[in-house]
Design an enzyme around this catalytic site. Structure first.
Site, PDB file in Angstrom:
ATOM      1  CG  ASP A 124      -0.205  -0.061   2.547  1.00  0.00           C
ATOM      2  OD1 ASP A 124       0.807  -0.791   2.620  1.00  0.00           O
ATOM      3  OD2 ASP A 124      -0.623   0.598   3.509  1.00  0.00           O
ATOM      4  CD  GLU A 159       4.242   0.474   6.776  1.00  0.00           C
ATOM      5  OE1 GLU A 159       5.153   0.801   7.560  1.00  0.00           O
ATOM      6  OE2 GLU A 159       3.752   1.259   5.938  1.00  0.00           O
TER       7      GLU A 159
END
Length: 385
Positions: A80, A146
């Site tokens: 991400d 994350e």
């Protein structure tokens, strides 16, 4: 097997939007990135497992393994990116753009681009000697979220199915090994008072005034932890506490009924998350004694503990030898404390500069590509061949 070209992979990863955000309208699935990685890993002979996160529909982890048994090396990263401010970007965030010897794109160094480095290194090894000469297994781990909750890494740690001997997390460190880093807590402190007309202050309880008492306690706690805990490995050697956001009240002529403060705390190794949480509660306890149940404390996300490794580990020594750099301690945090729970020697080490992370026009300097590729290749060879 068709050749996987580094810049083609790099560009494809940038072109696959995978923003994670606490604002639902900005949050995206990472499935497109996971599918790309799965296809490329399978083309190199890896066995691929894709799992949807238990509590995050539309978010996925990927674990790809070459070889059998436990041990070996795991190369890990998150899929991400943070959101972006379009008005501050000169380049299209979702297109790999080249200018002034730099490659621009969202995730170019934080950190989707790391997977292109890894796959390129593996392909070079395959061309040189063949991946069948493997002596220890290689695992590629790609996680979700994350940048928000670290839910992907937390699930990997809880499942405890992966058993590498070594783990390299490819966050941007300019290929300098990082063996320890601080943790991260984001905490909301809410004061609930009693609203009323400002002409009769005694008829209510002003939450802003109570919050002023809370802040005075927090500033004392800030100094207490600074003076009590210290680890000279870090540039900022003590735990930090920052008052980051505050909002309260709705009109000048009303007694404020609610005020909320968001704080950020960065623990160092040696002070645990539960200890800091207890200190916070202890700090506000006298105010709750004075104004019963007025102050509530809760985490804004799952707290991230500090990561503590050893400069004497074989992986740190190898990374120092190959990079020519001493292992460092850093103030930001990564998935390392969760992946370390798998029982592996763990470092953070990847291409690109942390100074570019979360910045407009995020870029990778072209002159860093070849040296970074070679170091990643050597780390894999030394650990698994």
């Amino acid at each position: 097997m068709s050749q996987l070209h580094f810049l083609d992979m790099y560009g494809a990863l940038i072109a696959a939007p995978s923003i994670s955000a606490t604002v639902p309208s900005l949050d995206m699935s990472n499935r497109e990135v996971i599918n790309l990685l799965a296809s490329w890993c399978e083309s190199l002979g890896f066995a691929v497992e894709i799992t949807e996160l238990d509590n995050n529909p539309g978010k996925y982890n990927l674990a790809a393994k070459l070889g059998t048994g436990e041990g070996g090396l795991m190369l890990a990263g998150h899929t991400d990116t943070v959101p972006f401010d379009d008005s501050r970007w000169q380049f299209d965030p979702f297109k790999l753009s080249e200018q002034d010897n730099k490659f621009y794109g969202l995730g170019s160094i934080d950190m989707k681009g790391f997977f292109a480095f890894v796959l390129n290194a593996l392909q070079e090894i395959d061309n040189d000697t063949g991946l069948t000469n493997l002596k220890q297994p290689i695992t590629i781990l790609a996680t979700a979220d994350e940048e928000t909750t670290m839910a992907g890494a937390i699930e990997i740690a809880k499942q405890n199915k992966l058993k590498p001997a070594r783990c390299i997390i490819g966050e941007p460190t300019d290929m300098v090994p990082v063996y320890t880093h601080k943790g991260h807590m984001s905490t909301a402190i809410r004061v609930t008072g009693k609203a009323g007309h400002s002409s009769d202050p005694d008829a209510g309880l002003n939450a802003i005034e109570v919050m002023q008492l809370v802040i005075s306690k927090l500033l004392k706690l800030k100094e207490d932890i600074k003076n009590k805990y210290s680890l000279l490995d870090f540039k900022i050697p003590y735990p930090t506490l920052n008052l980051g956001h505050i909002h309260g009240g709705d009109n000048a002529n009303r007694i404020c009924g609610c005020c909320e403060l968001h704080i950020d705390m960065r623990p160092i190794p040696g002070i645990s998350i539960p200890e800091l949480q207890a200190m916070l509660l202890q700090a506000v306890a006298p105010i709750n004694d004075q104004y019963p149940n007025a102050v509530a404390v809760h985490d804004l996300h799952e707290p991230i503990p500090a990561f503590s490794g050893s400069t004497d580990s074989s992986l740190v020594k190898l990374a120092e030898k190959l990079s020519g750099e001493k292992a460092q301690a850093v103030n930001y945090c990564t998935e390392a404390p969760f992946l370390q729970q798998l029982g592996c020697e763990t470092i953070v080490m990847g291409p690109g500069s942390i100074q570019q992370a979360h910045q407009p026009d995020e870029f990778l300097a072209m002159e860093k590509i070849k040296p970074s590729q070679e170091m990643i290749k050597q780390l894999i060879v030394a650990s698994c061949f």
